[in-house]
Design an enzyme around this catalytic site. Structure first.
Site, PDB file in Angstrom:
ATOM      1  CB  SER A  50      -0.967  -0.001   1.181  1.00  0.00           C
ATOM      2  OG  SER A  50      -1.984  -0.970   1.009  1.00  0.00           O
ATOM      3  CE  LYS A 105      -9.592  -4.975   5.205  1.00  0.00           C
ATOM      4  NZ  LYS A 105      -9.856  -5.615   3.894  1.00  0.00           N
ATOM      5  CG  ASP A 141     -11.945  -4.282   1.212  1.00  0.00           C
ATOM      6  OD1 ASP A 141     -10.931  -3.808   0.673  1.00  0.00           O
ATOM      7  OD2 ASP A 141     -11.969  -4.687   2.380  1.00  0.00           O
ATOM      8  CB  ALA A 167     -18.867 -17.713   5.740  1.00  0.00           C
ATOM      9  N   GLY A 169     -14.885 -12.058   6.882  1.00  0.00           N
ATOM     10  CA  GLY A 169     -15.060 -10.638   6.635  1.00  0.00           C
ATOM     11  C   GLY A 169     -14.955 -10.256   5.173  1.00  0.00           C
ATOM     12  CB  ALA A 170     -12.563 -11.167   2.500  1.00  0.00           C
TER      13      ALA A 170
END
Length: 320
Positions: A50, A105, A141, A167, A169-170
């Protein structure tokens, strides 16, 4: 904030700032960067690309607008227990924006002053923008995924048939984006049924007319629509020799495959897709586009995503 502490500690901080080193919570005690500051927080964070992406974009933007010349993006290794203190100190130090990655997150949702409605539906934030009273949380995202699918696989989520693997967070962020963009169907595969049922229950209020179903990845649905896109939001298939999270041989004609993982650039799932001749792509473009959207939120200016893409590839050793 004026620098404090010993001469040695001040020089160490200066060296970290000048050489894009990994910073810690302790470094905020002596923070003295004169220009607008941005940062990514994670644990671990050493291998994050990043800073390379954002600083390359800021340099390109500064070439056309001198306001961005003093902006700089940093990285902080921040264990979860330090996140509340870090958010308070970063705000006090004058940071304008933050990115959050694993494991922050979801943790940050209860620590910010305000949350964008789209991020609230997801239950996670990956982008924070400074306000007078604290931080406002966003989630870029989903935008990154939708944009990546369009640019890499010529696929629009509106009206699409999606098979989502995972299943966590992403996966939740991807699922909410699919439903908000009105995909035609969303089938979610996860090995742990309890986690799958929890996610499905959370998503049903958002589904509307969209077909929403769950399945065990070892037993994919027998009748999937033609043109379905498989999106992997798990870490399965990362290690050499590790099997893919789903058998792609059962996919119907016209299927496409997207893996959110970008390092390594080819997972087991993508190797299988290549063997079967299926259009496929990894998650690097998602990383780039979520980052570009975050930079737009912070700067209010147009952001050169192509510059960020080149910087990310170079940092990963994928392009000279």
């Amino acid at each position: 904030m004026h620098a404090t502490g010993s001469a040695a500690s001040i020089e160490n901080l200066k060296s970290k700032i000048e050489n894009d080193g990994v910073l810690t919570l302790a470094d905020l005690d002596g923070w003295s960067h004169p220009g607008p500051a941005l940062a990514v927080l994670g644990h671990p964070i050493k291998h994050s690309v990043s800073p390379a992406m954002h600083n390359a974009a800021l340099a390109a933007m500064a070439a056309h607008d001198a306001r961005f010349a003093p902006w700089k993006y940093f990285r902080f290794d921040m264990p979860p227990a330090q996140l509340p203190a870090a958010l308070a100190q970063l705000h006090a130090a004058g940071f304008l924006g933050l990115n959050l990655t694993v494991p922050h997150k979801v943790l940050a949702v209860g620590l910010v002053a305000e949350i964008d409605p789209a991020a609230r539906a997801i239950g996670a934030v990956n982008t924070l923008r400074r306000t007078a009273t604290g931080w406002k949380g966003f989630n870029t995202d989903g935008y990154g995924l939708a944009t990546a699918l369009k640019t890499d696989l010529a696929l629009d989520l509106a009206g699409a048939h999606v098979v989502l693997l995972g299943a966590g967070g992403a996966a939740r962020g991807a699922a909410v984006e699919c439903l908000q963009r009105r995909c035609a169907s969303l089938r979610i595969g996860n090995r742990t049924r309890a986690n799958l049922d929890t996610l499905l229950a959370a998503l049903r209020p958002l589904a509307g007319d969209t077909v929403l179903e769950g399945f065990d990845p070892t037993e994919p649905p027998a009748a999937m629509p033609a043109g379905v896109v498989v999106v992997n939001a798990t870490s399965a298939g990362l290690q050499p020799g590790e099997p893919a999270p789903m058998d792609l041989r059962r996919l119907p004609p016209g299927a496409k495959v997207y893996d959110m993982v970008y390092n390594p650039p080819q997972t087991s799932l993508l190797r299988d897709a290549a063997t079967l001749g299926l259009p496929h792509a990894n998650g690097l473009s998602m990383l780039v586009h979520q980052g570009a959207r975050a930079l737009e939120i912070w700067t209010g200016a147009a952001v050169p995503a192509a510059v960020m893409d080149l910087a990310a590839r170079t940092a990963l050793g994928l392009r000279a």
